[in-house]
Each structure stands twice: as C-alpha cells, then as structure tokens.
Design a protein around this motif. Structure first.
Motif, PDB file in Angstrom:
ATOM      1  N   LYS A  87       1.233  -1.111   0.262  1.00 39.86           N
ATOM      2  CA  LYS A  87       0.122  -0.238  -0.222  1.00 39.86           C
ATOM      3  C   LYS A  87       0.974   0.895  -0.243  1.00 39.86           C
ATOM      4  O   LYS A  87       0.650   2.400  -0.853  1.00 39.86           O
ATOM      5  CB  LYS A  87      -1.093  -0.100   1.171  1.00 39.86           C
ATOM      6  CG  LYS A  87      -1.992  -1.111   1.348  1.00 39.86           C
ATOM      7  CD  LYS A  87      -2.191  -1.561  -0.021  1.00 39.86           C
ATOM      8  CE  LYS A  87      -3.146  -2.988   0.155  1.00 39.86           C
ATOM      9  NZ  LYS A  87      -3.818  -3.344  -1.375  1.00 39.86           N
ATOM     10  N   GLU A  88       1.663   1.493   0.538  1.00 38.01           N
ATOM     11  CA  GLU A  88       3.164   2.507   0.237  1.00 38.01           C
ATOM     12  C   GLU A  88       3.954   2.316  -0.118  1.00 38.01           C
ATOM     13  O   GLU A  88       4.781   0.426   0.271  1.00 38.01           O
ATOM     14  CB  GLU A  88       3.561   2.388   2.303  1.00 38.01           C
ATOM     15  CG  GLU A  88       2.066   2.997   2.610  1.00 38.01           C
ATOM     16  CD  GLU A  88       1.232   4.433   2.026  1.00 38.01           C
ATOM     17  OE1 GLU A  88       2.130   5.429   1.688  1.00 38.01           O
ATOM     18  OE2 GLU A  88       0.313   4.657   2.606  1.00 38.01           O
ATOM     19  N   ALA A  89       5.054   2.310  -0.483  1.00 44.48           N
ATOM     20  CA  ALA A  89       6.671   2.328  -1.038  1.00 44.48           C
ATOM     21  C   ALA A  89       7.431   1.958  -0.403  1.00 44.48           C
ATOM     22  O   ALA A  89       7.430   3.106   1.195  1.00 44.48           O
ATOM     23  CB  ALA A  89       6.818   3.459  -2.301  1.00 44.48           C
ATOM     24  N   TYR A  90       7.923   1.302  -0.745  1.00 47.59           N
ATOM     25  CA  TYR A  90       9.324   1.119   0.230  1.00 47.59           C
ATOM     26  C   TYR A  90      10.660   0.475  -0.016  1.00 47.59           C
ATOM     27  O   TYR A  90      10.494  -0.232  -0.675  1.00 47.59           O
ATOM     28  CB  TYR A  90       9.370   0.130   1.715  1.00 47.59           C
ATOM     29  CG  TYR A  90       9.273  -1.304   1.352  1.00 47.59           C
ATOM     30  CD1 TYR A  90       9.746  -2.355   1.111  1.00 47.59           C
ATOM     31  CD2 TYR A  90       7.727  -1.791   0.677  1.00 47.59           C
ATOM     32  CE1 TYR A  90       9.790  -3.541   0.364  1.00 47.59           C
ATOM     33  CE2 TYR A  90       7.582  -2.931   0.289  1.00 47.59           C
ATOM     34  CZ  TYR A  90       8.399  -3.803   0.142  1.00 47.59           C
ATOM     35  OH  TYR A  90       8.049  -5.025  -0.916  1.00 47.59           O
ATOM     36  N   GLU A  91      11.816   0.953   0.163  1.00 49.95           N
ATOM     37  CA  GLU A  91      13.236   0.876  -0.160  1.00 49.95           C
ATOM     38  C   GLU A  91      13.643   0.013   0.527  1.00 49.95           C
ATOM     39  O   GLU A  91      13.293  -0.562   2.204  1.00 49.95           O
ATOM     40  CB  GLU A  91      13.859   2.060  -0.041  1.00 49.95           C
ATOM     41  CG  GLU A  91      13.196   2.519  -0.949  1.00 49.95           C
ATOM     42  CD  GLU A  91      13.764   4.286  -0.815  1.00 49.95           C
ATOM     43  OE1 GLU A  91      15.514   4.318  -1.010  1.00 49.95           O
ATOM     44  OE2 GLU A  91      13.405   5.178  -1.012  1.00 49.95           O
ATOM     45  N   MET A  92      14.573  -0.387   0.137  1.00 51.86           N
ATOM     46  CA  MET A  92      15.731  -2.132   0.278  1.00 51.86           C
ATOM     47  C   MET A  92      17.564  -2.179   0.014  1.00 51.86           C
ATOM     48  O   MET A  92      17.384  -1.179  -1.131  1.00 51.86           O
ATOM     49  CB  MET A  92      15.450  -3.540   0.225  1.00 51.86           C
ATOM     50  CG  MET A  92      13.893  -3.678   0.735  1.00 51.86           C
ATOM     51  SD  MET A  92      13.000  -5.834   0.419  1.00 51.86           S
ATOM     52  CE  MET A  92      14.681  -6.553   0.438  1.00 51.86           C
ATOM     53  N   GLY A  93      18.001  -2.670   0.982  1.00 50.55           N
ATOM     54  CA  GLY A  93      19.472  -2.072   0.307  1.00 50.55           C
ATOM     55  C   GLY A  93      19.830  -0.959   1.212  1.00 50.55           C
ATOM     56  O   GLY A  93      19.172   0.164   0.780  1.00 50.55           O
ATOM     57  N   ASP A  94      21.181  -0.757   0.363  1.00 46.35           N
ATOM     58  CA  ASP A  94      21.969   0.210   0.789  1.00 46.35           C
ATOM     59  C   ASP A  94      21.688   1.310   0.047  1.00 46.35           C
ATOM     60  O   ASP A  94      21.953   1.531  -1.676  1.00 46.35           O
ATOM     61  CB  ASP A  94      23.604  -0.467   0.068  1.00 46.35           C
ATOM     62  CG  ASP A  94      24.486   1.195   0.680  1.00 46.35           C
ATOM     63  OD1 ASP A  94      24.086   1.899   0.841  1.00 46.35           O
ATOM     64  OD2 ASP A  94      25.563   0.648   0.318  1.00 46.35           O
ATOM     65  N   ALA A  95      21.612   2.961   0.495  1.00 51.62           N
ATOM     66  CA  ALA A  95      20.801   3.947  -0.677  1.00 51.62           C
ATOM     67  C   ALA A  95      21.637   4.219  -1.166  1.00 51.62           C
ATOM     68  O   ALA A  95      21.646   4.717  -2.155  1.00 51.62           O
ATOM     69  CB  ALA A  95      19.439   5.094   0.171  1.00 51.62           C
ATOM     70  N   ASN A  96      23.374   3.907  -1.037  1.00 49.06           N
ATOM     71  CA  ASN A  96      24.296   4.979  -2.018  1.00 49.06           C
ATOM     72  C   ASN A  96      24.801   3.456  -2.702  1.00 49.06           C
ATOM     73  O   ASN A  96      26.099   3.510  -3.549  1.00 49.06           O
ATOM     74  CB  ASN A  96      25.306   4.725  -1.221  1.00 49.06           C
ATOM     75  CG  ASN A  96      24.781   5.894  -0.054  1.00 49.06           C
ATOM     76  OD1 ASN A  96      24.443   7.508  -0.437  1.00 49.06           O
ATOM     77  ND2 ASN A  96      25.772   6.154   1.697  1.00 49.06           N
ATOM     78  N   ALA A  97      24.040   2.798  -3.222  1.00 54.59           N
ATOM     79  CA  ALA A  97      24.659   1.339  -4.304  1.00 54.59           C
ATOM     80  C   ALA A  97      24.713   1.674  -5.483  1.00 54.59           C
ATOM     81  O   ALA A  97      23.696   2.473  -6.015  1.00 54.59           O
ATOM     82  CB  ALA A  97      23.472   0.118  -4.068  1.00 54.59           C
ATOM     83  N   ASP A  98      25.539   1.641  -6.413  1.00 52.72           N
ATOM     84  CA  ASP A  98      26.036   1.898  -7.667  1.00 52.72           C
ATOM     85  C   ASP A  98      24.588   1.258  -8.475  1.00 52.72           C
ATOM     86  O   ASP A  98      24.257   2.012  -9.405  1.00 52.72           O
ATOM     87  CB  ASP A  98      26.780   0.597  -8.431  1.00 52.72           C
ATOM     88  CG  ASP A  98      28.150   1.648  -7.486  1.00 52.72           C
ATOM     89  OD1 ASP A  98      28.723   2.588  -6.768  1.00 52.72           O
ATOM     90  OD2 ASP A  98      29.656   0.589  -7.776  1.00 52.72           O
ATOM     91  N   VAL A  99      23.747   0.867  -8.032  1.00 49.62           N
ATOM     92  CA  VAL A  99      22.884   0.119  -8.965  1.00 49.62           C
ATOM     93  C   VAL A  99      21.191   0.470  -8.550  1.00 49.62           C
ATOM     94  O   VAL A  99      21.134  -0.740  -6.875  1.00 49.62           O
ATOM     95  CB  VAL A  99      22.717  -1.047  -9.001  1.00 49.62           C
ATOM     96  CG1 VAL A  99      21.364  -1.902 -10.867  1.00 49.62           C
ATOM     97  CG2 VAL A  99      23.610  -1.956 -10.193  1.00 49.62           C
ATOM     98  N   LYS A 100      20.205   0.795  -9.222  1.00 52.46           N
ATOM     99  CA  LYS A 100      18.571   0.890  -9.115  1.00 52.46           C
ATOM    100  C   LYS A 100      18.196   0.900  -9.243  1.00 52.46           C
ATOM    101  O   LYS A 100      17.938   0.698 -10.443  1.00 52.46           O
ATOM    102  CB  LYS A 100      18.802   2.852  -8.081  1.00 52.46           C
ATOM    103  CG  LYS A 100      19.443   3.061  -7.248  1.00 52.46           C
ATOM    104  CD  LYS A 100      19.770   5.014  -7.196  1.00 52.46           C
ATOM    105  CE  LYS A 100      18.134   5.176  -6.755  1.00 52.46           C
ATOM    106  NZ  LYS A 100      18.450   7.198  -7.163  1.00 52.46           N
ATOM    107  N   ILE A 101      16.729  -0.394  -8.579  1.00 48.77           N
ATOM    108  CA  ILE A 101      16.092  -0.629  -9.037  1.00 48.77           C
ATOM    109  C   ILE A 101      14.680  -0.737  -8.725  1.00 48.77           C
ATOM    110  O   ILE A 101      14.045  -0.691  -7.478  1.00 48.77           O
ATOM    111  CB  ILE A 101      16.149  -2.528  -8.851  1.00 48.77           C
ATOM    112  CG1 ILE A 101      17.528  -3.441  -9.522  1.00 48.77           C
ATOM    113  CG2 ILE A 101      15.185  -3.051  -9.629  1.00 48.77           C
ATOM    114  CD1 ILE A 101      18.155  -4.484  -9.505  1.00 48.77           C
ATOM    115  N   ALA A 102      13.954  -0.312  -9.587  1.00 51.38           N
ATOM    116  CA  ALA A 102      12.469   0.431  -9.340  1.00 51.38           C
ATOM    117  C   ALA A 102      11.825  -1.330  -9.686  1.00 51.38           C
ATOM    118  O   ALA A 102      11.686  -1.953 -10.069  1.00 51.38           O
ATOM    119  CB  ALA A 102      11.854   1.480 -10.044  1.00 51.38           C
TER     120      ALA A 102
END
Length: 313
Positions: free
Chosen positions: A167-182
């Motif tokens: 119901k709400e967006a959330y994030e996982m992993g290192d925010a400074n990672a080289d790869v970002k996946i939506a």
C-alpha cells in the motif's frame, strides 16, 4: 488419524467430493484448486502472493513437520485461501521453529483439510484441469456447498494484483549502491527482493497502480516487473505502465506475472493454462551457458507461443 479430529469436506466444481479432517481454522473457504510438486518449502508457498485466490494441494506426504519460522515467509501473511494435504502435522522437529503450522494457519484464519488421497486428487486435476473448489469444516450439506461454490468467480478475468500489492512504497538495500532498481509490486516475493539486495542493488518497491512519473522520480537504473496473482489480461493499467517503462530504454525484467505483462505490452497474448505449473525443483536449461538451473515455478497463465510466431511473421 485421531478419531477426535474434526471432520472436513472438499467439493470440486465438477462434483468430486473428498472427506478428511480439519486443520488450521474452522470454517469455509473457496478458490481455484491447484497443486505444488515441491517436497519442502511449504511456508514459502503459503505466503507467496502469487497464490492469492487459490487453494493449493501439497504433493509432499508430510506438511508441517518442521514448523514455521519468520525467515521463510514471502509476504506479510498467508496468501493461499486454503490447503489440502495427505498429512498436515501439528508436531514439528526443527529446533529453530517458532511454532506449529496448525497454530500459524489458525492465526491467519486459513481453512485446511488433510487425510485425503492427494495422489488421486492431483491426477484428477491434471486430467480435468483447473477448477474452483470449496473446503468446509462447519457445513457438510453438499447442496449448500454447491450453492456457495457456484458463487465463486472464475480465475480468468480476475485482477488480483492490486489486492496483494504493497500500500506504501518502501526501500531495501544500501541507498548509496551503484545500481538502483524500481520494483513494480504486483505481488512480489520478499526473497526475490533480497536476492537483488544481496547482489548490491538498492531497490524501491512501488504499489501496483503507482503512476510512472512517481516511479521515475526514484531515477532507477532498471525496472523489475514482479510476480503476482490473477489474470494478466485483466490488468490494463499494468500493461499501460509497462509500455511506458519500455520507452525509457533502460533494462527491464519480469518474473511470472511480470513476464506475462511484458508480453502483453509487446502485443503478445497470454492464455489460461489447463492446470498450471507449480513447483520448487524444476530444471531449466540456460541456453547461454548450456547448464541446467533448478528453478521455482508458479503460474496458471502463460505466454501464447502462437501469438509470438504470428508477431514474427
């Protein structure tokens, strides 16, 4: 079987009846019957959002014998609507387990039946195909069960992804990672996300009907179209979103329902399979490496090969 166990009954849409014993919650449940050939991993199966709307037959003879543990869940709750098995075991032997399967199914209000001939039942479904069924441990009048079963909608045409999506967006992993996946969440499994994070990605998971403009604000390097339940052909909103994602000219990959949505976005049709394909141990040849990889399968719909051939012509 103990004579003190409560009675339960299973009725299939074609009139097939099986009697057994209740397990988990006492009540009545309906859904599409399907089966999983895995010999282990029952908690992962029961919490997989792709099973929402379905009642699953477990092929393993003993289910519940190693209890339940938080690390084995794929979502925030049990997603199957019912369980059918030869033996559902309340006692368990794994030291790390935090409780029994019986208590877990009761907590999640899941009605189940065991003590039935699952080998014969699976053979019947393989022959006759997917159909709706009803399990009850409170009502044993066949005519009443038939009436309630007749009210259960067919899986074809059902849009279920938005029900199980976050119901709400959330994030996982290192925010400074080289790869970002939506991640477009149409019913994603948590261990799929964990696999991405373990490989160094930072993922952001978006609700099913999120506008692409909001997803793009994450500035992803690529897009993942997740697995999930229901009929992909009933998800016009998702097909439109995937079409827009493809215009981004960034890497896009999908699993299960996500793969089918990618097909629909490219003008390739999907179809309802005769009885589906679900298991935890299916070898698939990797055509790039020539090696066989062991895969998890869970889909009741497929991409139409004839539609692909017609597109190529």
């Amino acid at each position: 079987m103990s004579e003190t166990q409560s009675r339960a009954i299973l009725l299939l849409e074609d009139g097939t009846v099986a009697e057994g014993f209740a397990f988990g919650a006492i009540g009545t449940t309906t859904g599409e019957i399907c089966f999983n050939t895995g010999m282990t991993g029952y908690q992962e199966v029961f919490t997989d959002p792709s099973y929402y709307g379905q009642i699953v037959i477990m092929n393993a003879v003993h289910v519940g014998n190693y209890g339940v543990i938080p690390e084995d869940v794929e979502s925030d709750s049990v997603k199957v609507l019912g369980v059918i098995a030869k033996n559902l075991n309340e006692n368990y032997s794994r030291k790390r387990a935090e409780g029994s399967l019986d208590a877990y199914l009761k907590k999640n209000n899941i009605v189940s039946i065991h003590g039935v001939d699952t080998r014969a039942l699976v053979a019947h479904v393989r022959t006759k195909g997917a159909m709706n069924c009803i399990i009850s441990s409170e009502t044993f009048d066949i005519e009443e069960l038939k009436r309630r079963l007749a009210e259960t909608p067919d899986m074809s045409g059902q849009e279920l992804a938005s029900i199980v999506s976050t119901k709400e967006a959330y994030e996982m992993g290192d925010a400074n990672a080289d790869v970002k996946i939506a991640v477009m969440d149409y019913g994603t499994k948590q261990h799929i996300l964990k696999c991405m994070v373990d490989r160094g990605a930072h993922v952001k998971v978006f609700p099913a009907k999120t506008a692409l403009t909001e997803v793009k604000s994450f500035n992803p390097d690529g897009y993942f179209i997740s697995n999930g339940p229901g009929d992909p052909a009933a998800m016009d909103y998702a097909v439109d979103t995937v079409k827009e994602i493809l215009k981004e000219d960034k890497p896009v990959f999908g699993i299960c329902l996500g793969h089918q949505l990618l097909a629909l976005a490219n003008g390739i049709e999907t179809f309802k399979m005769h009885h589906g394909h679900r298991g935890l141990n299916h070898p698939v040849k990797n055509l790039l490496t020539g090696r066989s990889e062991i895969t998890t399968q869970n889909h009741g719909f497929g991409v139409d090969p004839e539609s692909i051939k017609n597109l190529i012509k």
